[in-house]
Design a protein around this motif. Structure first.
Motif, PDB file in Angstrom:
ATOM      1  N   LYS A   1       0.976  -1.406   0.204  1.00  0.00           N
ATOM      2  CA  LYS A   1      -0.087  -0.032   0.005  1.00  0.00           C
ATOM      3  C   LYS A   1       0.831   1.114  -0.103  1.00  0.00           C
ATOM      4  O   LYS A   1       1.988   1.254   0.275  1.00  0.00           O
TER       5      LYS A   1
ATOM      6  N   SER B   1       0.676   5.156   1.406  1.00  0.00           N
ATOM      7  CA  SER B   1       0.137   5.821   2.646  1.00  0.00           C
ATOM      8  C   SER B   1       0.440   7.485   2.484  1.00  0.00           C
ATOM      9  O   SER B   1       1.513   7.557   2.365  1.00  0.00           O
TER      10      SER B   1
ATOM     11  N   SER C   1     -17.029   7.956   6.232  1.00  0.00           N
ATOM     12  CA  SER C   1     -15.807   6.711   5.546  1.00  0.00           C
ATOM     13  C   SER C   1     -16.588   5.485   5.712  1.00  0.00           C
ATOM     14  O   SER C   1     -16.548   4.782   4.648  1.00  0.00           O
TER      15      SER C   1
ATOM     16  N   ALA D   1     -17.405   3.378   2.279  1.00  0.00           N
ATOM     17  CA  ALA D   1     -17.197   1.967   2.045  1.00  0.00           C
ATOM     18  C   ALA D   1     -18.186   1.100   1.875  1.00  0.00           C
ATOM     19  O   ALA D   1     -18.338   0.077   1.213  1.00  0.00           O
TER      20      ALA D   1
ATOM     21  N   ASP E   1     -10.844   5.069   0.173  1.00  0.00           N
ATOM     22  CA  ASP E   1     -11.663   3.839   1.020  1.00  0.00           C
ATOM     23  C   ASP E   1     -11.183   3.920   2.410  1.00  0.00           C
ATOM     24  O   ASP E   1     -11.768   3.531   3.331  1.00  0.00           O
ATOM     25  N   ASP E   2      -9.599   3.856   2.472  1.00  0.00           N
ATOM     26  CA  ASP E   2      -8.912   3.667   3.666  1.00  0.00           C
ATOM     27  C   ASP E   2      -8.752   4.955   4.278  1.00  0.00           C
ATOM     28  O   ASP E   2      -7.316   5.703   3.882  1.00  0.00           O
TER      29      ASP E   2
ATOM     30  N   GLU F   1      -8.413   7.643   7.929  1.00  0.00           N
ATOM     31  CA  GLU F   1      -8.512   7.782   9.430  1.00  0.00           C
ATOM     32  C   GLU F   1      -8.387   9.376   9.782  1.00  0.00           C
ATOM     33  O   GLU F   1      -7.212   9.721   9.208  1.00  0.00           O
TER      34      GLU F   1
ATOM     35  N   SER G   1      -4.678   5.716   2.503  1.00  0.00           N
ATOM     36  CA  SER G   1      -4.106   4.879   1.824  1.00  0.00           C
ATOM     37  C   SER G   1      -4.698   4.169   0.688  1.00  0.00           C
ATOM     38  O   SER G   1      -6.054   4.111   0.658  1.00  0.00           O
ATOM     39  N   TRP G   2      -3.869   3.716  -0.284  1.00  0.00           N
ATOM     40  CA  TRP G   2      -4.435   3.030  -1.363  1.00  0.00           C
ATOM     41  C   TRP G   2      -3.594   1.755  -1.693  1.00  0.00           C
ATOM     42  O   TRP G   2      -2.178   1.691  -1.491  1.00  0.00           O
TER      43      TRP G   2
END
Length: 157
Positions: free
Chosen positions: A73, A75, A100, A104, A131-132, A134, A147-148
């Motif tokens: 990933k 980030s 989020s 999702a 998608d990810d 925080e 992150s991807w």
């Protein structure tokens, strides 16, 4: 693991540079070409948010962007030094989690109520793009982690 750290003065004109650097590092890390626009937009929103918070509170420290390439990933962390009282920090974190979660699950990202700030609208945009994600905030500042996934690329000669 490779890491790039970018520090910039809280000026709107530096946000474009942060977007360009993030996209270049993401591409090199193996983020899918089709997702690079989302990376640029999300980083732009996060950096614009940090710049706005610094400027509105008279904070002179730089905005920090950390780009990390991991095995699977990529980030990005965008950090600001704008303090949030505990109640505000909890509300920001809860709003980001709700947005989020909605994104999702394929549902609509809820629009913040009219009295909510542009800051919260920016978080909703980021949550819709990534998608990810925080978001945390406390008395020492805020942090957006995104992150991807990456795909392995052949070593560069």
């Amino acid at each position: 693991m490779a890491t790039v750290e970018l520090l910039f003065s809280a000026l709107p004109e530096h946000v474009r540079t942060a977007r360009l650097v993030a996209a270049a590092v993401a591409r090199r890390a193996g983020v899918d070409e089709a997702v690079l626009d989302e990376v640029r937009l999300a980083v732009g929103e996060a950096c614009s948010r940090a710049v706005g918070l610094h400027n509105s509170q008279g904070i002179s420290t730089p905005v920090r962007v950390v780009l990390t390439e991991d095995e699977k990933k990529f980030s990005i962390e965008v950090a600001d030094d704008a303090p949030r009282p505990a109640a505000v920090a909890a509300a920001v974190t809860a709003a980001a989690r709700a947005a989020s979660s909605a994104a999702a699950s394929g549902g609509a990202v809820p629009a913040p109520p009219m009295e909510e700030s542009e800051d919260d609208m920016g978080l909703a945009v980021i949550s819709g793009l990534v998608d990810d994600v925080e978001v945390t905030a406390d008395e020492s500042g805020g942090l957006i982690r995104m992150s991807w996934p990456t795909t392995p690329t052949a070593p560069q000669p």
